[in-house]
Enzyme design. Structure first.
Site, PDB file in Angstrom:
ATOM      1  N   SER A 482     112.434  79.579  74.378  1.00 45.92           N
ATOM      2  CA  SER A 482     112.458  80.256  73.070  1.00 45.92           C
ATOM      3  C   SER A 482     113.477  81.382  73.020  1.00 45.92           C
ATOM      4  O   SER A 482     113.970  81.729  71.953  1.00 45.92           O
ATOM      5  CB  SER A 482     111.081  80.842  72.775  1.00 45.92           C
ATOM      6  N   GLU A 613     104.822  72.233  88.017  1.00 49.44           N
ATOM      7  CA  GLU A 613     104.984  71.938  86.599  1.00 49.44           C
ATOM      8  C   GLU A 613     104.013  70.843  86.147  1.00 49.44           C
ATOM      9  O   GLU A 613     103.446  70.916  85.053  1.00 49.44           O
ATOM     10  CB  GLU A 613     106.444  71.557  86.306  1.00 49.44           C
ATOM     11  N   LYS A 617     101.179  71.390  83.318  1.00 49.00           N
ATOM     12  CA  LYS A 617     101.012  70.554  82.130  1.00 49.00           C
ATOM     13  C   LYS A 617      99.548  70.139  81.999  1.00 49.00           C
ATOM     14  O   LYS A 617      98.969  70.204  80.929  1.00 49.00           O
ATOM     15  CB  LYS A 617     101.880  69.278  82.212  1.00 49.00           C
ATOM     16  N   GLU A 620      97.367  73.172  81.033  1.00 47.30           N
ATOM     17  CA  GLU A 620      97.660  73.676  79.683  1.00 47.30           C
ATOM     18  C   GLU A 620      97.045  72.822  78.589  1.00 47.30           C
ATOM     19  O   GLU A 620      96.409  73.329  77.686  1.00 47.30           O
ATOM     20  CB  GLU A 620      99.186  73.635  79.423  1.00 47.30           C
ATOM     21  N   HIS A 636      97.302  75.365 105.755  1.00 55.38           N
ATOM     22  CA  HIS A 636      96.923  76.780 105.738  1.00 55.38           C
ATOM     23  C   HIS A 636      95.929  77.085 104.627  1.00 55.38           C
ATOM     24  O   HIS A 636      95.942  78.168 104.065  1.00 55.38           O
ATOM     25  CB  HIS A 636      98.183  77.644 105.603  1.00 55.38           C
ATOM     26  N   LYS A 736     103.254  79.039  71.658  1.00 51.86           N
ATOM     27  CA  LYS A 736     104.543  78.467  72.055  1.00 51.86           C
ATOM     28  C   LYS A 736     105.443  79.536  72.645  1.00 51.86           C
ATOM     29  O   LYS A 736     106.139  79.318  73.631  1.00 51.86           O
ATOM     30  CB  LYS A 736     105.206  77.831  70.831  1.00 51.86           C
TER      31      LYS A 736
HETATM   32  C1  BG6 Z   1     104.486  80.086  76.863  1.00 50.82           C
HETATM   33  C2  BG6 Z   1     104.556  78.608  76.605  1.00 50.82           C
HETATM   34  O1  BG6 Z   1     103.481  80.377  77.785  1.00 50.82           O
HETATM   35  O2  BG6 Z   1     105.728  80.590  77.336  1.00 50.82           O
HETATM   36  C3  BG6 Z   1     105.073  77.866  77.833  1.00 50.82           C
HETATM   37  O3  BG6 Z   1     103.278  78.131  76.252  1.00 50.82           O
HETATM   38  C4  BG6 Z   1     106.414  78.447  78.246  1.00 50.82           C
HETATM   39  O4  BG6 Z   1     105.220  76.496  77.521  1.00 50.82           O
HETATM   40  C5  BG6 Z   1     106.327  79.953  78.471  1.00 50.82           C
HETATM   41  O5  BG6 Z   1     106.850  77.823  79.421  1.00 50.82           O
HETATM   42  C6  BG6 Z   1     107.700  80.575  78.621  1.00 50.82           C
HETATM   43  O6  BG6 Z   1     108.386  80.426  77.404  1.00 50.82           O
HETATM   44  P1  BG6 Z   1     109.947  80.489  77.238  1.00 50.82           P
HETATM   45  O7  BG6 Z   1     110.168  80.314  75.772  1.00 50.82           O
HETATM   46  O8  BG6 Z   1     110.368  81.840  77.735  1.00 50.82           O
HETATM   47  O9  BG6 Z   1     110.532  79.396  78.048  1.00 50.82           O
END
Ligand code: BG6
Ligand code: UD1
Length: 741
Positions: A482, A613, A617, A620, A636, A736
């Site tokens: 973002s 990751e 997923k 989340e 460990h 988001k």
């Molecule tokens: C939020 C989103 O926690 O921010 C994740 O739900 C995202 O999907 C995280 O990875 C970091 O966001 P960005 O926009 O900095 O990549």
């Protein structure tokens, strides 16, 4: 950045729209003066308030104003609801709107009936339902036509003050809804303002920081009109209110005293104005005024305000990106933008004068298809399946193959002038949160290999908690889909203060990361709407691999290796297309895991990030406990968890860690572990002798294998979520873009 924003908040003089010189004095014809707003200085500082950003919300704002275009109330409601639906993906827990109660077209300067306010906790559809229920209970005429009408709307993501109608927006000045406000961001001095307003007899309904704003507006308005004549303009009221607000915000004001008028302003939080103009008579409703400036009063038009371009693109692509400390006044079909000049007076005091400015409109580079689900049911599903295309766009124009020497190279326009500095740096420090952090972790080995520079990993909040050393000769790389994540931005501010070279890797052109870094690379993955990041993750890894190739481009010894990686990058979209064929298989696997409590994922080397990751997923969206574990750490601690019931995904595709992963598999099998092994196509028998479930994936060059390997795990998380009956695109409690600490 935050500090700068706070400084901007201190407007010293009273603002007015037309004559900045005469109205900048503290006593003017409008009757509002600094003194008129009688908060004593001592009031402002007598109450201790906590600047902790807990009192914040991640929200969406939207407004729709039709001017000289006849629209029925039902239509207006639907435009507002649709605007909110476009903001849904950001995460929210309550919503609200305000529309007019009866036709106010004639009410130019006399107060109209109080606007109607509808607020509801839960999703947009519960708001819609409650609005229509109330409409039918009160016999409100949905067919009533408005040739001009101003409606506002909001989605709220609560972090303080539970999700409840009273805490939802619009927030109101009181029973008569004289002033209504929708707000994104945080008012850091709201406690002190609230105390002062309480002393002036105001009562508060909500626990929000926002409620002080409409109440302050009413206070200012009432003071200015004590004499009887209403001469104060709406923008003057708002300017006076802004003078007292500290923090970051985007605001839209609506008032029954200023029917059919909206004021928008911002400091920190994003806000866009969308303009759809109709030529002359709006007979067919489709012909646009092609001018790049907003036409003056009188022309039929529809105007939209939104914190997010996704809510505008279906109406218009002509937008004005409202800048910090601008106040936009929409009235009588015209748009006036007031800009503050934070200059200094001769006596050294700062002078903040509003001046009317004209700005050209920009064109949104976004297609309606980008924000629709197309043939898919959910955005996350669409975004997983469009990865071959998003990766192609990420690489477009950046991989160079050819010339007489058939040389293969990488060209990153945003970095080329900074490569020398980066090569000379003492360390590369990756900084990010969530999926973006994981993407950086996946790319770390190839950076270390090709650049020969130590690469450190920092979760943004942790870097700040530790106030970890960052040096002038460091290259800090900020990874953020973002470009607006608060922790990442705070870490960026910290790195800038410490003199490091700051590089951004973001999906969002014009975002804070893009604007405030020294240089960077846009990942160009297209809009990502599902809260769980999928296509941005793979594009981020690819960009970081390209960054490694660009930094290492001057090293002869790695030429062959680099060319091999470029070749593999070119073939990557095809390989993703292949791995997406596992969709049905992953659905079946999800079905077998549907009622599990927990799922572990083991990875190492390039694929430690894949384990983290994949687990992120699953937790989340499928709301199932899942943990990514570094396989080298198995003995460990995690081994204690292994039994015949706990499902474990082991990533064992071909790379230099393959034999070590084989040994991990043997040890897990020896403890009767319930294994699901991800291996390279054709390796099933070799990795577990046919005795465990396998996910076979196509092979690519080792450093890009994480891009392929994550896809089946994204599909698994997606199917698990659908089968478990949870919301794929808006997981519980998540947003988001986390714009607060
Ligand atoms: C939020 C989103 O926690 O921010 C994740 O739900 C995202 O999907 C995280 O990875 C970091 O966001 P960005 O926009 O900095 O990549
Ligand atoms: C740019 C253009 C692209 C055009 C291409 C043609 C933009 C956004 N991109 O792409 O449309 O086709 O040139 O050569 O106009 N930046 C930061 N921080 C970040 C991200 C980027 O400072 O976090 C800067 C870069 O240093 C660069 C600019 O933004 O100056 C654009 O970056 P990017 O889009 O990655 O550059 P190109 O791929 O060259």
């Amino acid at each position: 950045m935050k500090k700068t924003l706070n400084n901007l908040a201190k407007f010293e003089t009273l603002a007015s729209d037309h004559d900045p010189t005469t109205k900048a004095s503290s006593a003017n014809s409008s009757g509002i003066t600094s003194a008129a707003f009688q908060f004593h200085h001592s009031d402002l500082f007598s109450v201790h308030f906590d600047q902790h950003p807990n009192f914040t919300e991640m929200c969406g704002i939207f407004a729709y104003l039709n001017y000289d275009v006849s629209r029925e109330r039902r239509y207006i409601l639907e435009v507002l609801f649709n605007g909110l639906r476009r903001l849904e993906y950001r995460g929210y827990d309550s919503a609200g709107i305000s529309i007019d109660s009866s036709s106010v077209a004639g009410a130019v300067r006399s107060p109209s009936d109080p606007p109607l306010v509808f607020r509801q906790e839960g999703n947009i559809e519960s708001l819609v339902k409650s609005v229509y229920q109330e409409v039918s209970a009160t016999d409100l005429n949905l067919e009533e036509s408005f040739s001009v009408h101003a409606g506002i709307a909001h989605t709220r993501w609560a972090t303080h003050g539970e999700p409840a109608p009273r805490n939802s927006h619009p927030q109101s000045s009181g029973a008569e809804n004289d002033f209504l406000v929708v707000h994104n961001g945080v008012i850091t001095n709201y406690e002190v303002l609230k105390q002062s307003l309480l002393r002036h007899g105001y009562t508060f309904e909500s626990e929000t920081d926002t409620e002080v704003i409409p109440k302050l507006a009413k206070f200012v308005f009432d003071k200015a009109n004590e004499g009887g004549d209403q001469t104060v303009t709406f923008s003057e009221v708002v300017l006076e209110v802004m003078r007292h607000l500290e923090g970051a915000y985007a605001l839209i004001f609506k008032s029954r005293h200023y029917p059919n008028e909206l004021i928008a302003c911002k400091r920190g939080s994003p806000l866009l104005l969308g303009v759809k103009e109709f030529a002359e008579e709006q007979n067919n409703g489709t012909s646009y005024n092609e001018m790049n400036f907003i036409s003056k009063n009188g022309h039929p038009k529809e105007l939209f305000l939104s914190s997010d371009p996704h809510a505008l693109v279906e109406h218009t692509k002509k937008v004005l990106v409202i800048e910090d400390s601008e106040v936009v006044d929409i009235k009588d079909g015209g748009v006036t933008i007031l800009k503050f000049d934070n200059g200094k007076r001769k006596d050294g005091k700062s002078l903040s004068r509003p001046a009317s400015v004209q700005r050209a409109l920009s064109i949104l580079e976004m297609e309606v298809e980008q924000i629709s689900k197309g043939k898919y049911k959910y955005y996350m599903q669409k975004e997983i399946h469009e990865q071959p295309e998003s990766l192609t766009t990420t690489m477009r124009g950046r991989l160079i193959r050819g010339g007489s020497s058939k040389r293969k190279s990488v060209l990153l326009g945003g970095l080329k002038d900074h490569l020398k500095t980066i090569r000379r740096s003492r360390r590369i420090v990756f900084i990010g949160c969530g999926t973006s952090y994981n993407a950086a972790l996946a790319a770390r080995p190839i950076l270390e290999e090709l650049c020969g520079i130590p690469v450190m990993m920092e979760i943004a909040s942790d870097l700040l908690d530790r106030q970890a050393p960052v040096y002038r000769d460091d290259t800090t790389i900020f990874v953020s889909q973002s470009g607006e994540t608060a922790d990442t931005l705070n870490a960026l501010e910290y790195a800038l203060e410490n003199g490091a070279l700051c590089v951004g890797i973001t999906n969002t052109v014009g975002s804070s990361v893009a604007r405030n870094t020294h240089c960077g690379v846009h990942i160009n993955a297209g809009s990502e709407i599902g809260v769980a990041s999928t296509k941005a993750y793979t594009s981020q890894i690819v960009v970081m691999a390209m960054v490694a190739l660009a930094i290492g481009a001057d090293t002869i010894s790695t030429k062959q290796r680099r060319e091999g990686i470029i070749e593999s990058l070119l073939n990557l979209p095809g390989k993703i297309r292949e791995v997406l064929k596992l969709d049905e298989e992953m659905k079946e696997l999800a079905r077998s895991l549907i009622s599990e409590q927990s799922l572990l994922m083991f990875g190492r080397g390039y694929n430690y990030a894949t384990a983290l990751e994949g687990a992120l997923k699953v937790k989340e969206v499928a709301l199932m406990h899942s943990e990514g574990i570094l396989a080298g750490e198995m003995k460990h601690g995690p081994l204690a968890l292994v039994d015949e019931t706990l499902p474990i995904v082991v990533i064992a595709t071909r790379d230099q860690c393959f034999s070590k992963q084989q040994s991990v598999i043997q040890q897990l099998k020896a403890r009767k572990g319930r294994l699901i092994v991800m291996c390279t196509e054709g390796d099933a028998a070799a990795v577990c002798g046919g005795s465990c479930r396998v996910i076979e994936v196509p092979q690519v060059v080792d450093c890009l294998q994480p891009v392929v390997n994550i896809v089946p795990l994204q599909l698994l998380a997606y199917h698990l979520t659908v089968l478990r009956g949870y919301n794929v695109d808006q997981p519980r409690n998540l947003a988001k873009s986390v714009t607060t600490e």
